[in-house]
Enzyme design. Structure first.
Site, PDB file in Angstrom:
ATOM      1  NE  ARG A   1     -12.652 -82.720 -85.144  1.00 33.92           N
ATOM      2  CZ  ARG A   1     -11.871 -82.549 -86.187  1.00 33.92           C
ATOM      3  NH1 ARG A   1     -10.746 -81.894 -86.078  1.00 33.92           N
ATOM      4  NH2 ARG A   1     -12.200 -83.025 -87.340  1.00 33.92           N
TER       5      ARG A   1
ATOM      6  CG  HIS B   1      -5.418 -83.408 -86.710  1.00 33.49           C
ATOM      7  ND1 HIS B   1      -5.615 -83.586 -88.063  1.00 33.49           N
ATOM      8  CD2 HIS B   1      -6.361 -82.514 -86.306  1.00 33.49           C
ATOM      9  CE1 HIS B   1      -6.618 -82.829 -88.463  1.00 33.49           C
ATOM     10  NE2 HIS B   1      -7.089 -82.172 -87.415  1.00 33.49           N
TER      11      HIS B   1
END
Length: 115
Positions: A76, A81
């Site tokens: 994730r 990011h």
């Protein structure tokens, strides 16, 4: 206690099960390595599922040690990011095939029924 922590964990399990179903339908529509719309849809569902795994209680996760909870949660962070968009489609395909299969969803369905 935050609102996210007070939610019934089965809601997060339902999110995971829903995204597994969506990922299977995305795969059935075509090759995410060659279709950027399918690839983007797969990324979105992987992100949703990965975020939901972080909200499952530890006692549920420990009942299913064959599910790589930490790796899914860590993935994730990569999805969220990675602002430059250089996530490899082959890697995403492998993650879906290896970790987000119908077989994995059976564990969560079983856990939800035992509540």
């Amino acid at each position: 206690m935050s609102q996210g922590r007070t939610k019934d964990w089965s809601l997060y399990a339902r999110h995971i099960l829903d995204t597994i179903g969506k990922l299977e339908r995305i795969r059935a529509r075509g090759d995410i390595r060659r279709d950027e719309v399918l690839f983007d849809a797969a990324l979105r569902n992987l992100q949703t599922s990965s975020e939901a795994t972080q909200r499952l209680p530890d006692d549920i996760k420990t009942q299913y040690p064959d599910i790589p909870w930490r790796q899914i949660s860590g993935f994730r962070n990569i999805l969220v990011h990675n602002y430059l968009g250089d996530i490899d489609p082959q890697t995403v395909q492998s993650v879906i095939e290896d970790h987000f299969s119908a077989a994995g969803s059976g564990h969560l369905q079983h856990a939800r029924r035992q509540r």
